[in-house]
Scaffold this motif. Structure first.
Motif, PDB file in Angstrom:
ATOM      1  N   LYS A  29       9.234   4.997  14.065  1.00 20.94           N
ATOM      2  CA  LYS A  29       9.309   3.832  12.785  1.00 20.94           C
ATOM      3  C   LYS A  29       8.106   3.845  11.972  1.00 20.94           C
ATOM      4  N   LEU A  30       6.798   3.623  12.712  1.00 20.76           N
ATOM      5  CA  LEU A  30       5.715   3.818  11.897  1.00 20.76           C
ATOM      6  C   LEU A  30       5.475   4.900  11.235  1.00 20.76           C
ATOM      7  N   GLU A  31       5.656   6.054  11.721  1.00 23.25           N
ATOM      8  CA  GLU A  31       5.413   7.256  11.199  1.00 23.25           C
ATOM      9  C   GLU A  31       6.227   7.462   9.818  1.00 23.25           C
ATOM     10  N   LYS A  38       4.837   2.501   3.180  1.00 28.29           N
ATOM     11  CA  LYS A  38       4.899   1.018   3.460  1.00 28.29           C
ATOM     12  C   LYS A  38       3.865   0.562   4.276  1.00 28.29           C
ATOM     13  N   THR A  39       3.251   1.421   4.768  1.00 30.13           N
ATOM     14  CA  THR A  39       2.248   0.616   5.714  1.00 30.13           C
ATOM     15  C   THR A  39       1.020   1.920   6.006  1.00 30.13           C
ATOM     16  N   ASP A  40      -0.218   1.596   6.316  1.00 30.61           N
ATOM     17  CA  ASP A  40      -1.094   2.759   6.942  1.00 30.61           C
ATOM     18  C   ASP A  40      -1.360   3.035   8.310  1.00 30.61           C
ATOM     19  N   GLN A  41      -0.538   2.489   8.913  1.00 34.80           N
ATOM     20  CA  GLN A  41      -0.331   2.711  10.510  1.00 34.80           C
ATOM     21  C   GLN A  41      -1.609   2.262  11.231  1.00 34.80           C
ATOM     22  N   LEU A  42      -2.448   1.614  10.795  1.00 35.42           N
ATOM     23  CA  LEU A  42      -3.716   1.322  11.429  1.00 35.42           C
ATOM     24  C   LEU A  42      -3.477  -0.295  11.848  1.00 35.42           C
ATOM     25  N   PRO A  43      -3.141  -0.425  12.944  1.00 38.18           N
ATOM     26  CA  PRO A  43      -2.990  -1.963  13.826  1.00 38.18           C
ATOM     27  C   PRO A  43      -4.387  -2.580  13.945  1.00 38.18           C
ATOM     28  N   ILE A  44      -4.521  -3.692  13.912  1.00 40.02           N
ATOM     29  CA  ILE A  44      -5.571  -4.583  14.165  1.00 40.02           C
ATOM     30  C   ILE A  44      -5.183  -5.385  15.383  1.00 40.02           C
ATOM     31  N   ALA A  45      -5.800  -4.853  16.605  1.00 45.10           N
ATOM     32  CA  ALA A  45      -5.509  -5.489  17.703  1.00 45.10           C
ATOM     33  C   ALA A  45      -6.467  -6.958  17.959  1.00 45.10           C
ATOM     34  N   LEU A  46      -5.900  -8.205  17.791  1.00 42.11           N
ATOM     35  CA  LEU A  46      -6.878  -9.406  17.916  1.00 42.11           C
ATOM     36  C   LEU A  46      -6.983  -9.558  19.492  1.00 42.11           C
ATOM     37  N   ILE A  52      -1.984  -7.376  14.404  1.00 37.57           N
ATOM     38  CA  ILE A  52      -1.827  -7.384  12.863  1.00 37.57           C
ATOM     39  C   ILE A  52      -1.490  -6.122  12.182  1.00 37.57           C
ATOM     40  N   ARG A  53      -0.712  -5.949  11.274  1.00 37.71           N
ATOM     41  CA  ARG A  53      -0.529  -4.804  10.520  1.00 37.71           C
ATOM     42  C   ARG A  53      -0.326  -5.298   9.016  1.00 37.71           C
ATOM     43  N   ILE A  54      -0.759  -4.319   8.210  1.00 35.15           N
ATOM     44  CA  ILE A  54      -0.743  -4.543   6.871  1.00 35.15           C
ATOM     45  C   ILE A  54       0.641  -3.749   6.096  1.00 35.15           C
ATOM     46  N   TRP A  55       1.158  -4.372   4.999  1.00 34.43           N
ATOM     47  CA  TRP A  55       2.380  -3.781   4.607  1.00 34.43           C
ATOM     48  C   TRP A  55       2.219  -3.823   2.984  1.00 34.43           C
ATOM     49  N   ARG A  56       3.006  -2.907   2.438  1.00 31.97           N
ATOM     50  CA  ARG A  56       3.021  -2.777   0.996  1.00 31.97           C
ATOM     51  C   ARG A  56       3.636  -4.027   0.140  1.00 31.97           C
ATOM     52  N   ASP A  57       4.578  -4.704   0.736  1.00 32.24           N
ATOM     53  CA  ASP A  57       5.279  -5.668   0.127  1.00 32.24           C
ATOM     54  C   ASP A  57       6.196  -6.384   1.283  1.00 32.24           C
ATOM     55  N   GLN A  58       6.957  -7.554   0.818  1.00 33.89           N
ATOM     56  CA  GLN A  58       7.754  -8.180   1.489  1.00 33.89           C
ATOM     57  C   GLN A  58       8.893  -7.521   2.194  1.00 33.89           C
TER      58      GLN A  58
END
Length: 91
Positions: A29-31, A38-46, A52-58
């Motif tokens: 799905k991420l690919e 829609k995303t850069d596929q780079l998760p931030i594991a807290l 956390i993941r970033i997205w283009r829009d809502q």
């Protein structure tokens, strides 16, 4: 590409976050979402339960959240999922 939203998913356990039975579906799905910008596929594991993941829009953030909920509901997994506005990243 500009990003305006982020999702914060906090699972109930590390095993739920890294379940190998659903990892490939998440990666596929991420690919597709990366290919669509829609995303850069780079998760931030807290930590071992929060990602956390970033997205283009809502709409992109909602698509990911819906996918995760549909994927994990049959397994009985629950997670805290938050969608937040962020300052625009990228252009």
């Amino acid at each position: 590409m500009a990003f305006t939203k982020r999702t914060i998913i906090t699972w109930n356990s590390p095993d739920q976050r890294t379940d190998p039975t659903i990892d490939q579906a998440k990666l596929d799905k991420l690919e597709a979402m990366v290919a669509e910008g829609k995303t850069d596929q780079l998760p931030i594991a807290l930590d071992d339960v929060t990602t956390i993941r970033i997205w283009r829009d809502q709409a992109a953030a909602d698509e990911w959240v819906g996918f995760i909920q549909e994927l994990t509901a049959p397994l009985g997994y629950t997670a805290s999922i938050v969608i937040e506005d962020i300052a625009v990243i990228g252009e």
